[in-house]
Write an enzyme that holds these catalytic residues in place. Structure first.
Site, short mmCIF file in Angstrom:
data_model
loop_
_atom_site.label_atom_id
_atom_site.label_comp_id
_atom_site.label_asym_id
_atom_site.label_seq_id
_atom_site.Cartn_x
_atom_site.Cartn_y
_atom_site.Cartn_z
N PHE A 184 0.74 -1.34 0.08
CA PHE A 184 0.05 -0.11 0.01
C PHE A 184 0.80 1.25 -0.01
O PHE A 184 0.28 2.24 -0.23
CB PHE A 184 -1.05 -0.06 1.15
N LYS A 185 2.13 1.15 0.44
CA LYS A 185 2.87 2.16 0.36
C LYS A 185 3.14 2.88 -0.74
O LYS A 185 3.70 4.18 -0.89
CB LYS A 185 4.25 2.14 1.35
#
Length: 484
Positions: free
Chosen positions: A112-113
């Site tokens: 998700f980063k």
């Protein structure tokens, strides 16, 4: 839009100032001075937007056209998301028995980063090119931040990036995603220590304000406001995808289950809630349970040691972004926040004031999950849906199973999935399942690697300072050559 420190001892800054700072000079974290309130009509209009369009609307509210004109902002965000594998950028999988999994992992590094860092890096390069400046980004990683930060700036001419990774404490794939990027502006160190230990030299370097200023240092860890800003879109998108109807009065709630370590996604959810998004937040953690204890008992204190778990990216003892949440829930009271955080830094243990604890437990529910529950959840989800969860996503989904098994009446629920199972073959095997590894991940095994060791007994802070000074010297030489 202005930003102030949670500790209240620093002059306010604009978005550019907050972006380049990481920590505020007084040790606090930057937060918007005022939060825009979203009316029902705005939520209605936003409900049909794609994920990238939601990011654009949120960023436009918090950045301001005088810093980045709207057309430029839209282009930067489109560019940031251009390398994502899924055309929707994020995707909601609707599985059996009301299980909704929001896949936040379709970026280059399968985590998700990539979402927040790809946009943050675009904002960074926009300002650097405008100001003809260079920065050195310093990142400590427990696994995913490092590779996502490297991917977002690799090859950029105005940025050098130094990443400290905890040797042997992240998965082989996570490590290879960092050490196989051989671009000239990427500098990776393998530290003989865990992710909390490697934060120490980084904090020491950033505490030297004159040094930071001289060398244009910045951090891209989850404390950076720009990352929290982009992560707010997860919550809006989750809400709009899962809400049954926007015609009811009041708007119906949706429960968002947030697996977390440093509490960045949780802080983003609390801000979205304060802006008027009707979500109920559930925070799900592994056996490193400081956030769970804080929500349940107001006990914000370190355990004796980090417990290694299958959800390794969440093996964190100090959830930095809780400071933002304390500030928000105390009614932006920087005195209360400063006193709390200074006591925590001194004694590593704080009992939240009663009123702050009761506000926290009103807006957030929590659970802590064992390795055994993680593997059981992964197994069950596969059995019921032929769907592989990563161990971090399983931490969130275990809450869903717990609620549905207990036949608790509840609003629609969305579990955030921070990473692809492809990054965690060891955990997939531990759950008795068969890993599915994409070709580009398999290819990492055969690439050349580059990584400088930081051994026990070395002076890590000095090594870091020396590297930063070298990079500054190279940039100065480059500029002189360009002038000649």
């Amino acid at each position: 839009m202005w930003y102030i420190s949670t500790r209240g001892m620093t002059p306010r800054v604009d978005f550019e100032g907050a972006l380049f700072s990481g920590y505020a000079p007084d040790g606090g974290l930057f937060m918007p001075e005022e939060l825009p309130q979203l009316c029902r009509e705005t939520l209605r209009q936003w409900s049909v937007l794609s994920y990238p369009s939601l990011v654009k609307e949120l960023c436009a509210l918090f950045i301001g056209p005088e810093l980045i004109p709207r057309d430029d902002l839209n282009d930067l965000i489109d560019r940031g998301f251009s390398r994502f594998r899924h055309r929707e950028v994020v995707h909601l999988s609707r599985l059996k028995n009301g299980l909704n999994v929001l896949e936040l992992w379709h970026g280059v590094t399968y985590a998700f980063k990539d979402l927040s860092l790809s946009c943050t890096a675009q904002f960074l390069q926009y300002f650097l090119e405008k100001r003809k400046k260079h920065v050195t980004v310093v990142v400590g990683t427990s696994g995913d931040t490092g590779s996502a930060a490297i991917e977002s700036v690799q090859g950029a001419k105005n940025v050098d990036i130094i990443v400290l990774l905890p040797k042997g404490h992240c998965t082989k794939i996570q490590e290879l995603q960092m050490t196989t990027v051989l671009k000239e502006n990427v500098h990776v160190f393998g530290v003989e220590g865990n992710s909390d230990e490697l934060d120490e030299p980084i904090k020491a370097v950033f505490a030297d304000v004159a040094f930071v200023k001289k060398h244009n240092l910045m951090s891209l860890n989850s404390i950076n406001w720009s990352r929290v800003l982009v992560q707010m879109a997860h919550h809006f998108f989750a809400y709009f995808q899962c809400v049954p109807s926007l015609d009811a009065h009041p708007l119906p709630p949706v429960e968002v289950v947030v697996p977390t370590g440093a509490a960045g996604n949780l802080a983003a959810g609390c801000i979205a809630q304060k802006m008027g998004l009707p979500i109920r937040l559930v925070v799900a953690v592994n056996r490193n349970d400081i956030i769970h204890r804080t929500v349940q008992r107001g006990d914000f204190s370190l355990s004796k040691a980090v417990k290694p778990t299958l959800a390794s990216a969440m093996d964190i003892q100090v959830p930095y972004n809780m400071e933002r949440i304390f500030w928000l829930l105390s009614g932006s009271d920087s005195q209360v926040t400063r006193a709390l955080m200074e006591q925590f830094e001194r004694t590593q243990s704080v009992s939240l004031p009663k009123d702050l604890h009761s506000k926290l437990s009103e807006v957030v529910t929590s659970e802590s999950v064992s390795n055994e529950t993680i593997t059981q959840t992964m197994g069950r989800c596969w059995e019921e849906n032929q769907y592989l969860l990563c161990p971090h996503s399983a931490v969130a989904v275990s809450y869903h199973y717990q609620q549905t098994d207990g036949q608790q009446p509840s609003p629609p629920r969305c579990c955030l999935a921070p990473a692809s199972a492809a990054k965690f073959p060891e955990a997939v095997l531990a759950a008795g399942l068969t890993p599915e590894t994409p070709l580009e991940i398999l290819a990492l095994e055969h690439k050349e690697t580059r990584c400088t060791p930081m051994r026990r007994g070395d002076d890590w802070t000095l090594m870091l300072r020396d590297t930063i000074e070298d990079l500054s010297r190279q940039w100065r030489d480059h500029c002189l050559n360009a002038w000649e």
